[in-house]
Design a protein around this motif. Structure first.
Motif: not given
Length: 344
Positions: A188-200, A203-205, A323-326
């Motif tokens: 298994i491969c846990p980790g942080r990833v990044f995408r150029n998306e609007a934060i809501s 969704a998060h970048c 809310d993902l932003r929390h």
């Protein structure tokens, strides 16, 4: 001006007895302030005759020096006494400091890792700044493939054949595992990833994933389904059920989206599952033969399955966070709610 005036002030200085810093300051102002007694003597000294100046000049200077020394002495005495009075009792218990707690994303990540470790999976990690080959090309994303548009990418360097970028998924770690690890592979491969998306709220970048990979001889879709079912019941409860819906991913074929029965209404329908009784948790599928071949694995002899899920998504479903932003705002009121949420 007379010698008696100087001696009188000196006697008053010697008789001073101050108990507090405030009293010392009052004494300083009385004798050495702009309107103090010694200052007044110096003003008077300016108007005396030349012979008188020779007579009183030296005693006045000595008086001022003694006044300064006396005030400093009184100040030191008051400070020493105060320190003695406020001296701490070393036998008293020490001050207790509030300890921090683990972040909810870290809690869920560890729970997922612990579950799959029980199933025999190792943990693999890789760089967050990756090259195009490991993030896209080795996963069956040709340069002009429309599937690249599914993921908005942050490029670190561009303009050459293998540009650097912030990884958009931890599937790149799966590629590196297939390149370097002996078969069979179960990671298994846990980790942080990044995408150029609007934060809501949804969704998060920046977000976190856990992806899994199993490659061996005679691995089937039934093995994949059983692994995901076992995971769902460990994470969401022994009564959890799953369903799979056909989907598309460039690196798996066939591919599916996985839903788990709602752990709030137990499949009856509620506002969390929007009345369907199901909650989407991950994507999965059988590893595409092209992906195996790109990593040097004989696709005619070996097969495998892969799956991937968002850690924030699992945490939102587990604790009904809306809310993902929390997860990124570090609001202590929110984080304190998870201080005891450590058990799987």
């Amino acid at each position: 001006m007379t010698q008696e005036n100087i001696e009188k002030v000196l006697a008053e200085l010697n008789a001073l007895d101050c108990k507090t810093e405030k009293e010392v300051e009052q004494a300083r102002v009385r004798f050495l302030g702009k309107k103090g007694e010694i200052t007044a003597l110096f003003e008077e000294f300016r108007s005396v005759d030349g012979d008188q100046k020779r007579l009183f000049g030296r005693p006045l200077n000595e008086l001022k020096q003694k006044a300064v020394a006396r005030i400093e002495e009184l100040k030191a005495g008051v400070q020493d006494g105060g320190a003695e009075e406020s001296k701490e009792d070393l036998s008293m218990p020490g001050q207790q400091y509030e300890l921090g707690s683990r972040h909810p994303v870290s809690i869920v990540r560890q729970q997922i890792v612990d579950i799959f470790r029980k199933f025999g999976y190792d943990v693999a990690e890789g760089p967050e700044i990756e090259d195009d080959y490991h993030v896209f090309e080795a996963l069956n994303f040709p340069p002009n493939h429309p599937a690249r548009d599914m993921q908005d990418t942050f490029f670190v360097s561009a303009g050459h054949l293998n540009p650097l970028l912030l990884r958009t998924h931890t599937s790149s770690v799966q590629v590196r595992s297939m390149e370097s690890m002996p078969l069979p592979i179960r990671v298994i491969c846990p980790g942080r990833v990044f995408r150029n998306e609007a934060i809501s709220a949804r969704a998060h970048c920046i977000f976190h994933q856990v992806e899994g990979l199993y490659v061996d001889e005679n691995v089937t879709f039934a093995d994949l389904k059983q692994a995901i079912l076992l995971f769902a019941r460990e994470m969401f409860g022994a009564d959890a059920q799953i369903r799979m819906r056909p989907s598309f991913f460039p690196f798996t074929e066939p591919s599916a989206e996985v839903d788990v029965s709602c752990n709030i209404c137990h499949g009856k329908g509620c506002n969390i599952c929007k009345g369907t009784g199901w909650l989407e948790i991950m994507g999965c599928g059988m590893v595409d033969p092209n992906v195996l071949e790109a990593s040097g694995i004989d696709s005619k002899k070996y097969s495998g399955f892969a799956f991937g899920m968002g850690i924030e998504r699992i945490a939102m479903l587990k604790w009904q966070v809306n809310d993902l932003r929390h997860y990124f705002e570090n609001d202590l009121r929110f984080l304190h709610e998870f201080e005891s949420a450590t058990e799987v």
